[in-house]
Scaffold this motif. Structure first.
Motif, short mmCIF file in Angstrom:
data_model
loop_
_atom_site.label_atom_id
_atom_site.label_comp_id
_atom_site.label_asym_id
_atom_site.label_seq_id
_atom_site.Cartn_x
_atom_site.Cartn_y
_atom_site.Cartn_z
N MET A 1 -4.52 -8.78 -54.78
CA MET A 1 -4.00 -8.07 -55.73
C MET A 1 -4.49 -6.63 -55.32
O MET A 1 -5.59 -6.46 -55.58
CB MET A 1 -3.97 -8.72 -57.14
N PHE A 2 -3.68 -5.57 -55.38
CA PHE A 2 -4.09 -4.12 -55.48
C PHE A 2 -3.79 -3.71 -56.81
O PHE A 2 -2.75 -4.02 -57.62
CB PHE A 2 -3.06 -3.62 -54.31
N ILE A 3 -4.75 -2.81 -57.08
CA ILE A 3 -4.80 -1.97 -58.31
C ILE A 3 -4.64 -0.64 -57.99
O ILE A 3 -5.66 -0.05 -57.31
CB ILE A 3 -5.76 -2.21 -59.34
N LEU A 4 -3.57 0.29 -58.31
CA LEU A 4 -3.54 1.50 -58.02
C LEU A 4 -3.61 2.16 -59.21
O LEU A 4 -2.99 2.22 -60.27
CB LEU A 4 -1.97 1.83 -57.63
N PHE A 5 -4.63 3.18 -58.95
CA PHE A 5 -5.03 4.26 -60.16
C PHE A 5 -5.42 5.59 -59.66
O PHE A 5 -5.49 5.68 -58.56
CB PHE A 5 -6.30 3.56 -60.96
N GLY A 6 -5.40 6.58 -60.41
CA GLY A 6 -5.36 7.83 -59.99
C GLY A 6 -5.29 8.84 -61.19
O GLY A 6 -5.71 8.58 -62.16
N THR A 7 -4.88 10.13 -60.74
CA THR A 7 -4.68 11.16 -61.77
C THR A 7 -3.47 12.00 -61.69
O THR A 7 -3.01 11.88 -60.38
CB THR A 7 -5.96 12.08 -62.06
N LYS A 8 -2.77 12.68 -62.56
CA LYS A 8 -1.74 13.23 -62.43
C LYS A 8 -1.88 14.56 -63.41
O LYS A 8 -2.19 14.20 -64.57
CB LYS A 8 -0.53 12.83 -62.71
N SER A 9 -1.80 15.71 -62.98
CA SER A 9 -2.07 17.08 -63.63
C SER A 9 -0.45 17.55 -64.06
O SER A 9 0.57 17.39 -63.34
CB SER A 9 -2.46 18.08 -62.85
N TYR A 10 -0.46 17.87 -65.29
CA TYR A 10 0.88 18.49 -66.05
C TYR A 10 0.46 19.88 -66.52
O TYR A 10 -0.77 20.06 -66.93
CB TYR A 10 1.18 17.69 -67.31
N LEU A 11 1.21 20.84 -66.28
CA LEU A 11 1.20 22.14 -66.60
C LEU A 11 2.14 22.58 -67.41
O LEU A 11 3.47 22.45 -67.15
CB LEU A 11 1.24 22.88 -65.18
N TYR A 12 1.93 22.97 -68.67
CA TYR A 12 2.63 23.54 -69.84
C TYR A 12 2.68 25.15 -69.97
O TYR A 12 1.43 25.52 -70.07
CB TYR A 12 2.37 22.78 -71.00
N GLN A 13 3.80 25.87 -70.05
CA GLN A 13 3.64 27.29 -70.31
C GLN A 13 3.57 27.14 -71.80
O GLN A 13 4.84 26.76 -72.47
CB GLN A 13 4.72 28.03 -69.60
N LEU A 14 2.68 27.67 -72.54
CA LEU A 14 2.60 27.92 -74.10
C LEU A 14 3.24 29.09 -74.74
O LEU A 14 3.75 29.03 -75.77
CB LEU A 14 1.15 27.73 -74.61
N ALA A 15 2.96 30.33 -74.02
CA ALA A 15 3.52 31.53 -74.49
C ALA A 15 3.30 32.44 -73.44
O ALA A 15 2.68 32.43 -72.56
CB ALA A 15 2.32 31.84 -75.86
N ILE A 16 4.05 33.64 -73.66
CA ILE A 16 3.77 34.88 -73.00
C ILE A 16 3.46 36.01 -73.82
O ILE A 16 4.29 36.30 -75.01
CB ILE A 16 5.25 35.14 -72.29
N LEU A 17 2.34 36.63 -73.64
CA LEU A 17 1.81 37.60 -74.48
C LEU A 17 1.51 39.06 -73.74
O LEU A 17 1.46 38.98 -72.66
CB LEU A 17 0.45 37.11 -75.19
N THR A 18 1.74 40.02 -74.47
CA THR A 18 1.22 41.25 -73.99
C THR A 18 -0.15 41.68 -74.28
O THR A 18 -0.43 41.68 -75.69
CB THR A 18 2.22 42.46 -74.35
N LEU A 19 -1.11 41.74 -73.53
CA LEU A 19 -2.49 41.83 -73.68
C LEU A 19 -3.06 42.96 -72.66
O LEU A 19 -2.45 43.15 -71.57
CB LEU A 19 -3.19 40.58 -73.68
N VAL A 20 -3.98 43.59 -72.93
CA VAL A 20 -4.89 44.39 -72.13
C VAL A 20 -5.53 43.55 -71.12
O VAL A 20 -6.51 42.64 -71.68
CB VAL A 20 -5.67 45.53 -72.84
N CYS A 21 -5.48 43.40 -69.81
CA CYS A 21 -6.11 42.82 -68.93
C CYS A 21 -7.62 43.16 -68.69
O CYS A 21 -8.05 44.25 -68.77
CB CYS A 21 -5.32 42.51 -67.43
N GLY A 22 -8.51 42.15 -68.71
CA GLY A 22 -9.87 42.45 -68.55
C GLY A 22 -10.18 42.73 -67.26
O GLY A 22 -11.30 43.28 -67.12
N GLN A 23 -9.21 42.30 -66.48
CA GLN A 23 -9.74 42.77 -64.96
C GLN A 23 -9.05 43.90 -64.32
O GLN A 23 -10.04 44.85 -63.89
CB GLN A 23 -9.09 41.53 -63.81
#
Length: 100
Positions: A1-23
């Motif tokens: 029997m094989f056990i398949l496991f791993g990871t998956k990433s989910y990306l959520y956009q929470l907000a769009i803000l107007t800020l002064v960039c530190g870079q």
């Protein structure tokens, strides 16, 4: 029997803000994103193993790690300014850029 496991990433956009960039120092739109990595068993996501928050400047593209407390505070400011697409003026983006 094989056990398949791993990871998956989910990306959520929470907000769009107007800020002064530190870079680049420009007042520009920043996207606040949440990346959740989940453990999977037989391709079924079971539970989160990692949660990270990132703010990205749309002017120069610099990414900055944000703590969960800072992300929550920025999200609260965005919703107070009129929803997730609201603008927050006078804020400062965190100063440490994160590059991939």
């Amino acid at each position: 029997m094989f056990i398949l496991f791993g990871t998956k990433s989910y990306l959520y956009q929470l907000a769009i803000l107007t800020l002064v960039c530190g870079q680049c120092g420009n007042p520009a739109a920043h996207t606040l994103r949440k990346r959740v990595t989940k453990f999977t068993l037989f391709f079924v996501p079971l539970f989160p193993i990692s949660t990270k928050y990132v703010s990205q400047c749309t002017f120069c593209g610099a990414e900055t790690k944000v703590s969960s407390q800072e992300a929550e505070q920025l999200q609260t400011q965005a919703s107070a300014a009129g929803g997730t697409g609201g603008q927050v003026y006078g804020g400062q983006a965190p100063q440490q850029p994160h590059q991939h």
